[in-house]
Design a protein around this motif. Structure first.
Motif, PDB file in Angstrom:
ATOM      1  N   ALA A 144       7.956  -2.961   4.438  1.00 21.61           N
ATOM      2  CA  ALA A 144       7.832  -2.034   3.373  1.00 21.61           C
ATOM      3  C   ALA A 144       7.376  -0.641   4.127  1.00 21.61           C
ATOM      4  CB  ALA A 144       7.187  -2.317   2.173  1.00 21.61           C
ATOM      5  N   ARG A 145       8.289   0.243   4.028  1.00 23.04           N
ATOM      6  CA  ARG A 145       7.695   1.712   4.809  1.00 23.04           C
ATOM      7  C   ARG A 145       6.812   2.319   3.436  1.00 23.04           C
ATOM      8  NH1 ARG A 145      12.233   3.446   6.548  1.00 23.04           N
ATOM      9  NH2 ARG A 145      12.663   4.583   4.759  1.00 23.04           N
ATOM     10  N   ILE A 146       5.706   2.958   3.927  1.00 27.65           N
ATOM     11  CA  ILE A 146       4.567   3.321   3.129  1.00 27.65           C
ATOM     12  C   ILE A 146       4.476   4.780   3.495  1.00 27.65           C
ATOM     13  CG2 ILE A 146       2.362   3.395   2.341  1.00 27.65           C
ATOM     14  CD1 ILE A 146       4.041   0.990   1.696  1.00 27.65           C
ATOM     15  N   GLY A 148       6.707   7.648   2.122  1.00 33.02           N
ATOM     16  CA  GLY A 148       8.128   8.520   1.975  1.00 33.02           C
ATOM     17  C   GLY A 148       8.981   8.250   3.228  1.00 33.02           C
ATOM     18  N   PRO A 149      10.042   8.859   3.082  1.00 33.88           N
ATOM     19  CA  PRO A 149      11.200   8.577   4.064  1.00 33.88           C
ATOM     20  C   PRO A 149      10.994   8.614   5.586  1.00 33.88           C
ATOM     21  CG  PRO A 149      12.178   9.582   2.363  1.00 33.88           C
ATOM     22  CD  PRO A 149      10.681   9.743   2.171  1.00 33.88           C
ATOM     23  N   SER A 151       7.913   8.470   6.990  1.00 33.81           N
ATOM     24  CA  SER A 151       6.870   7.765   7.461  1.00 33.81           C
ATOM     25  C   SER A 151       7.001   6.423   8.351  1.00 33.81           C
ATOM     26  CB  SER A 151       5.955   7.224   6.175  1.00 33.81           C
ATOM     27  OG  SER A 151       4.914   6.402   6.758  1.00 33.81           O
ATOM     28  N   THR A 154       4.249   0.904   8.074  1.00 31.53           N
ATOM     29  CA  THR A 154       4.987  -0.405   7.402  1.00 31.53           C
ATOM     30  C   THR A 154       3.841  -1.148   7.170  1.00 31.53           C
ATOM     31  OG1 THR A 154       5.749  -1.310   9.316  1.00 31.53           O
ATOM     32  CG2 THR A 154       7.205   0.159   8.434  1.00 31.53           C
ATOM     33  N   ARG A 186      17.282   0.800  -1.387  1.00 26.95           N
ATOM     34  CA  ARG A 186      15.925   0.573  -1.073  1.00 26.95           C
ATOM     35  C   ARG A 186      15.603   0.811   0.329  1.00 26.95           C
ATOM     36  NH1 ARG A 186      12.322  -1.728  -4.458  1.00 26.95           N
ATOM     37  NH2 ARG A 186      11.025  -0.867  -2.767  1.00 26.95           N
ATOM     38  N   ASP A 188      13.438   1.810   2.056  1.00 26.29           N
ATOM     39  CA  ASP A 188      12.209   1.665   2.412  1.00 26.29           C
ATOM     40  C   ASP A 188      11.796   0.093   2.628  1.00 26.29           C
ATOM     41  OD1 ASP A 188      12.630   1.311  -0.232  1.00 26.29           O
ATOM     42  OD2 ASP A 188      10.441   1.080  -0.473  1.00 26.29           O
TER      43      ASP A 188
END
Length: 229
Positions: A144-146, A148-149, A151, A154, A186, A188
């Motif tokens: 999961a990318r933490i 914002g787009p 960033s 993960t 999703r 992210d």
């Protein structure tokens, strides 16, 4: 003709009034058994974790009873809402004093807290209990990318995927975002591998679920609690 003979062999040959009465008795016995099982789970939660846990488990069992026979979309929404609304996100280290612990639904509701794996496990088994086949559900490990787009940060995360058909884009049930969204919405989340009761899926290959010892241990704990959907 064979199917007709088989059907007639199992047909009720008693008077219609008797058949109706028998059907009502069978239905009532089924309800009583389900209520007895639910009562045992509620009692267990109270004894182990206190009154608040009993209330939460009762709410869960009432939801399961109310959603039996509901369309998949409705069942997904209600189950997702219940756990996202009633369970606090807390790391295993704080809840269980272990770096990684897979809690049963009863354990998670007993604590009123859990991490992403616990949410996903509870949703999976609740939906299985409501009759959704294992083939339509997968517990999915993702990155999961933490932040914002843009960033590059993960973290490991788990979500539940629902596949209406084997080729369908899955719907994602997540504790981080309350709305159930198609996977395409999703970006992210980057899938790593997934699994269900039928196997482990990675890189287009399927392997035995036996490789996940935590999965087996989890189900043994659930059976010991009296919950084995």
């Amino acid at each position: 003709m064979t199917s007709v003979r088989i059907k007639s062999a199992f047909a009720c040959r008693a008077p219609a009034s008797w058949c109706g009465a028998l059907a009502r008795v069978v239905f009532a016995l089924g309800c009583l058994l389900a209520c007895a099982d639910d009562a045992s789970l509620i009692t267990l939660a109270k004894q182990r974790y206190g009154a608040a846990a009993g209330v939460l488990v009762q709410e869960w069992r009432e939801l399961i009873a109310a959603q039996r026979g509901a369309p998949d979309a409705e069942a997904l929404k209600r189950v997702n809402e219940l756990f996202n609304r009633r369970i606090r996100f807390v790391d295993d280290a704080e809840v269980w004093h272990q770096p990684d612990y897979w809690a049963t639904p009863i354990e998670m509701m007993g604590k009123g807290a859990g991490d992403c794996e616990d949410y996903t496990i509870a949703k999976y088994f609740s939906l299985r209990e409501l009759g959704i086949p294992a083939a339509k559900l997968r517990l999915i490990y993702v990155k999961a990318r933490i932040g914002g787009p843009s960033s590059s940060i993960t973290q490991a995360h788990m979500v539940l995927g629902y596949y209406d058909t084997p080729e369908a884009q899955p719907l994602v049930l997540d504790n981080l975002i309350g709305e159930i969204r198609p996977a395409a919405q999703r970006p992210d989340l980057v899938p790593v591998f997934s699994f269900n009761a039928e196997g482990v899926y990675a890189g287009g290959a399927v392997s035995s679920i036996e490789r996940l010892s935590r999965w087996k241990d989890l189900q043994l704990k659930m059976k010991a609690e009296g919950y084995a959907p």
